[in-house]
Design an enzyme around this catalytic site. Structure first.
Site, PDB file in Angstrom:
ATOM      1  N   ASP A 260      38.175 121.608  55.730  1.00 42.54           N
ATOM      2  CA  ASP A 260      37.332 121.203  56.855  1.00 42.54           C
ATOM      3  C   ASP A 260      36.703 119.831  56.629  1.00 42.54           C
ATOM      4  O   ASP A 260      36.547 119.369  55.489  1.00 42.54           O
ATOM      5  CB  ASP A 260      36.204 122.211  57.067  1.00 42.54           C
ATOM      6  CG  ASP A 260      36.657 123.434  57.830  1.00 42.54           C
ATOM      7  OD1 ASP A 260      37.877 123.573  58.056  1.00 42.54           O
ATOM      8  OD2 ASP A 260      35.793 124.271  58.176  1.00 42.54           O
ATOM      9  N   ASP A 261      36.335 119.211  57.758  1.00 45.44           N
ATOM     10  CA  ASP A 261      35.444 118.034  57.835  1.00 45.44           C
ATOM     11  C   ASP A 261      36.100 116.689  57.548  1.00 45.44           C
ATOM     12  O   ASP A 261      35.429 115.662  57.567  1.00 45.44           O
ATOM     13  CB  ASP A 261      34.243 118.177  56.894  1.00 45.44           C
ATOM     14  CG  ASP A 261      33.350 119.340  57.273  1.00 45.44           C
ATOM     15  OD1 ASP A 261      33.499 119.853  58.398  1.00 45.44           O
ATOM     16  OD2 ASP A 261      32.524 119.748  56.431  1.00 45.44           O
TER      17      ASP A 261
ATOM     18  N   HIS B 176      36.744 122.157  51.423  1.00 48.69           N
ATOM     19  CA  HIS B 176      36.335 120.958  52.173  1.00 48.69           C
ATOM     20  C   HIS B 176      36.924 119.724  51.501  1.00 48.69           C
ATOM     21  O   HIS B 176      36.872 119.608  50.271  1.00 48.69           O
ATOM     22  CB  HIS B 176      34.811 120.822  52.222  1.00 48.69           C
ATOM     23  CG  HIS B 176      34.133 121.907  53.016  1.00 48.69           C
ATOM     24  ND1 HIS B 176      33.889 123.154  52.489  1.00 48.69           N
ATOM     25  CD2 HIS B 176      33.676 121.922  54.295  1.00 48.69           C
ATOM     26  CE1 HIS B 176      33.288 123.903  53.407  1.00 48.69           C
ATOM     27  NE2 HIS B 176      33.149 123.173  54.506  1.00 48.69           N
TER      28      HIS B 176
END
Length: 775
Positions: free
Chosen positions: A104-105, A256
């Site tokens: 993610d991100d 992440h």
């Protein structure tokens, strides 16, 4: 009083003037538009960069603890992959001994490439849920990601909790990210993961409608059932432990690749992959997991399930967001998700592709421009503050030097002088001008040169002289040829060795001429600049110009006087040795700023130009924004013309080269370059208030304003002006200064594109009467 026949001088045919004026007028509108477009482009670049980093009105709220009473139990208890095929909510779990590795991100320029390198080393795919603003900033990483065989999904454009957002905002977040993906990698995607989401049992009554709406649009929402919590940076061993599923179960595992310092993730990932492979796990993408589950019969497959396997079975395709079907063709990816990417990815075509590339291009410009503008801001800020400091120091020195009791230019100058008044349609003002000269304490002759006025200016001047009993007035009429020609006519007709030039809308104090000519006791002095003051200062626009005249013009002149490089003798009040004017060829029509032109010419002729602060003239400043624009546009453009005309002064030697060595660089830096880039200060201030720190930006702006107020207050003290006008200064900085920036930008564009303007006549009211009436 005598009347002289019209002097033909340097005259242009009326038809030619009219043609030139028409051509200039036709060119002004496009240049104004271009100036506005440049400022708009700068603002747009700044706003785009700010939007990418922290959207205007950015929402940092994250909902917690809400009820889930309206969410179906089968969803709350289901797998981490949620679809709404056929309008029915369906969840899919990752098959046993299978890991759908998700990140993610991202993308992040530091950590994402390292993650990709690890995945490539171990020949496994992953699914990256990307933030649209980061995609647009680092498109190359996304292109490499997709080319390597990984899958991508949407993590919104600005990483906001969509449960707080309107339908329009939700749609915008999705569409903008799709455009970023299209521009970066030429694809769109059906996968979505909401920021701040976790397992399906965390879906609440506020987020559930968002998932349903996106599901109806063809999106597959992806959750997690095993979280590494690497964002907490708990240590490599704990990251590996927390990312390991229980008892051979399959899992959608969350890591992440952005959002903070991710060195622990990078260290943990290889060990984690090796550990899971040793346990017999295989790695796949989200689409690969769905395909594998459904190929095996699926645990919860229904009519609305994701039909990823149809691609290999020759099906019609997978419904994509927006209602379009993507043709399923293998893309050659290795691993468990080899043929599954087509279930989530489709080629971006048509408008979507072009708009996406345009977005990436615009962001690239912003990413390049903002650092450059930041450096420019620093340079401009240092230059502006340096100028303030230099003005204060030199102005104080100038004041103390010229106001010493023992200071003298030499023997007092008593001989008569000629006062030249060029006039064009000055019926409102000419009588006041002559009335003020009638009170002069110094012997003068007055030469009014009527430059083809059509309002009876010459008759009014004669009548006023007669009524005042003035026998020292000559009125000369000439066909309209422009202000320089009128001044040259007056110089040729002058009877005395010193000539004073003033505008037809200006009034002198009784001792103005006497004070103005005293510096000529020094034989080196060839010209003297007087102290022009705004007479009609009781309006907002007048007060703004009053501040500008006192602070900007007169502090500048004190500084330039000491440096012996005065750039401009104001047309409202200046005195010259007649022989010096004739020596340099008189007032030139080559530029719109004949006062700047003649001043620089004086320097180049080796003459000294000084400033006499006590010789005051009261002039009527423009009374409307339109007239002010016209006047300052002519001044700015004319100054540029004069500097270009005298560019060879940079190589002049001796005293005549002092202006080129000192004055030219100062004028270019402080009157052209710095003001042109000065809007950066305001743009960055607004940018900082919106995107960075409102309080800090406001304090910085107030600090700069305070420095300017100190300079202005000191200038008012030197000129013995009333401080109450300084109350208008904050408003002047917010409104008036912006207009001056636009005028200067407009002038620069005119200078670059070519063009010529005539001597422009401003509308006068004649409200500036005797100096005693001004306060």
């Amino acid at each position: 009083m005598t009347t002289t026949t019209p002097s033909r001088g340097r005259r242009r045919a009326p038809t030619r003037i009219q043609r030139a004026a028409g051509k200039a007028a036709a060119l002004q509108k496009p240049r104004v538009i271009l100036a506005g477009l440049l400022l708009l482009a700068l603002t747009s670049v700044m706003l785009l960069d700010g939007y990418l980093r922290a959207e205007v009105g950015g929402d940092q709220r994250v909902r917690t603890g809400a009820s889930s009473s309206k969410v179906p139990d089968k969803v709350l208890d289901g797998g981490p992959i949620l679809t709404f095929r056929g309008g029915q909510a369906t969840t899919v779990s990752v098959p046993d001994k299978t890991i759908a590795l998700t990140f993610d991100d991202g993308p992040n320029p530091t950590w994402t490439p390292q993650v990709l390198a690890i995945l490539k080393k171990y020949d496994i795919p992953a699914t990256f849920f990307l933030v649209g603003s980061m995609v647009s900033r680092y498109p190359g990483i996304v292109a490499d990601m997709v080319e390597q065989g990984n899958e991508v999904g949407i993590h919104t454009f600005t990483h906001v909790d969509l449960s707080y957002q309107s339908d329009a905002r939700v749609n915008r977040e999705m569409q903008q990210t799709q455009l970023a993906l299209a521009g970066a990698a030429g694809i769109t995607t059906t996968l979505f993961r909401a920021p701040y989401s976790s397992e399906t049992d965390a879906i609440d009554n506020y987020s559930w409608p968002v998932y349903k709406k996106l599901g109806e649009q063809g999106y597959t929402s992806v959750f997690v059932d095993t979280d590494s919590d690497d964002w907490k940076r708990p240590g490599v061993s704990k990251i590996i432990k927390w990312a390991t599923p229980d008892d051979g179960e399959g899992a959608s595992v969350l890591f992440h690749d952005a959002g903070g310092e991710r060195s622990q993730t990078i260290k943990a990932l290889p060990t984690y992959i090796e550990k899971m492979k040793a346990k017999g796990y295989t790695f796949t993408t989200i689409s690969g997991a769905v395909q594998e589950e459904e190929s095996a019969g699926g645990q919860q497959a229904g009519a609305g399930g994701v039909q990823a396997g149809r691609a290999q079975a020759g099906g019609a395709g997978v419904q994509q967001p927006g209602g379009q079907a993507a043709q399923q063709e293998p893309n050659g990816q290795a691993g468990a998700g080899a043929s599954s990417l087509q279930a989530a990815h489709r080629d971006a075509t048509g408008t979507t592709l072009y708009e996406g590339k345009a977005l990436i291009g615009a962001v690239a410009v912003a990413e390049w421009a903002v650092p450059v503008l930041s450096v420019g801001l620093l340079v401009v800020g240092v230059a502006v503050m340096g100028r303030f400091g230099m003005m204060l120091i030199l102005a104080r020195r100038h004041y103390r030097q010229r106001n010493r009791r023992r200071f003298s230019w030499g023997p007092a100058v008593h001989q008569p002088v000629s006062v030249i008044v060029p006039a064009y349609n000055e019926k409102e003002c000419i009588a006041n001008t002559l009335g003020s000269l009638a009170k002069s304490t110094h012997p003068i002759e007055i030469i009014v040169v009527d430059d083809g006025s059509t309002d009876g200016t010459s008759e009014i001047a004669r009548n006023a002289a007669h009524e005042l009993g003035m026998t020292n007035v000559r009125v000369i009429r000439q066909e309209n040829a422009g202000k320089p020609a009128a001044l040259n006519n007056g110089v040729r007709s002058a009877s005395y060795d010193i000539v004073v030039m003033m505008d037809g809308d200006t009034v002198f104090e009784p001792d103005t001429v006497r004070r103005l000519v005293q510096p000529f006791a020094d034989p080196e002095v060839g010209a003297v600049a007087g102290n022009a003051k705004v007479g009609n200062r009781n309006t907002v626009i007048g007060a703004w110009q009053h501040i500008e005249y006192v602070m900007g013009f007169n502090l500048d002149r004190r500084m330039y006087d000491l440096l012996r490089c005065m750039p401009t003798i104001p047309g409202a009040i200046g005195a010259f040795r007649r022989e010096a004017v004739l020596e340099v060829g008189g007032m030139s029509e080559d530029t719109l700023a004949e006062d700047t032109d003649i001043t620089i010419a004086m320097h180049r002729a080796g003459r000294r130009v000084v400033y006499e602060e006590h010789a005051r003239a009261w002039t009527e400043a423009p009374g409307s924004l339109k007239q002010l624009w016209s006047q300052r546009y002519r001044w700015s453009y004319g100054t540029m013309q004069a500097l270009w005309k005298h560019r060879k002064s940079l190589t002049d030697k001796g005293p005549s080269g002092r202006f080129g060595r000192v004055g030219m660089p100062l004028v270019v830096i402080f009157q052209i370059v710095t003001p042109v880039f000065a809007p950066l200060i305001d743009v960055f201030t607004v940018y900082s208030m919106i995107f960075v720190d409102f309080k800090a930006a406001l304090l910085a702006w107030l600090a700069v304003l305070a420095v300017q107020l100190v300079c202005a207050a000191y200038a008012f003290r030197l000129d013995r002006e009333k401080y109450r006008y300084l109350l208008m200064m904050p408003l002047q900085q917010l409104a008036y200064r912006q207009m001056m920036y636009l005028v200067l930008i407009h002038s620069c564009i005119t200078a670059m594109t070519g063009g010529r303007l005539r001597w422009q006549k401003l509308k006068r009211t004649g409200e500036v009467g005797t100096p005693a009436g001004v306060s």
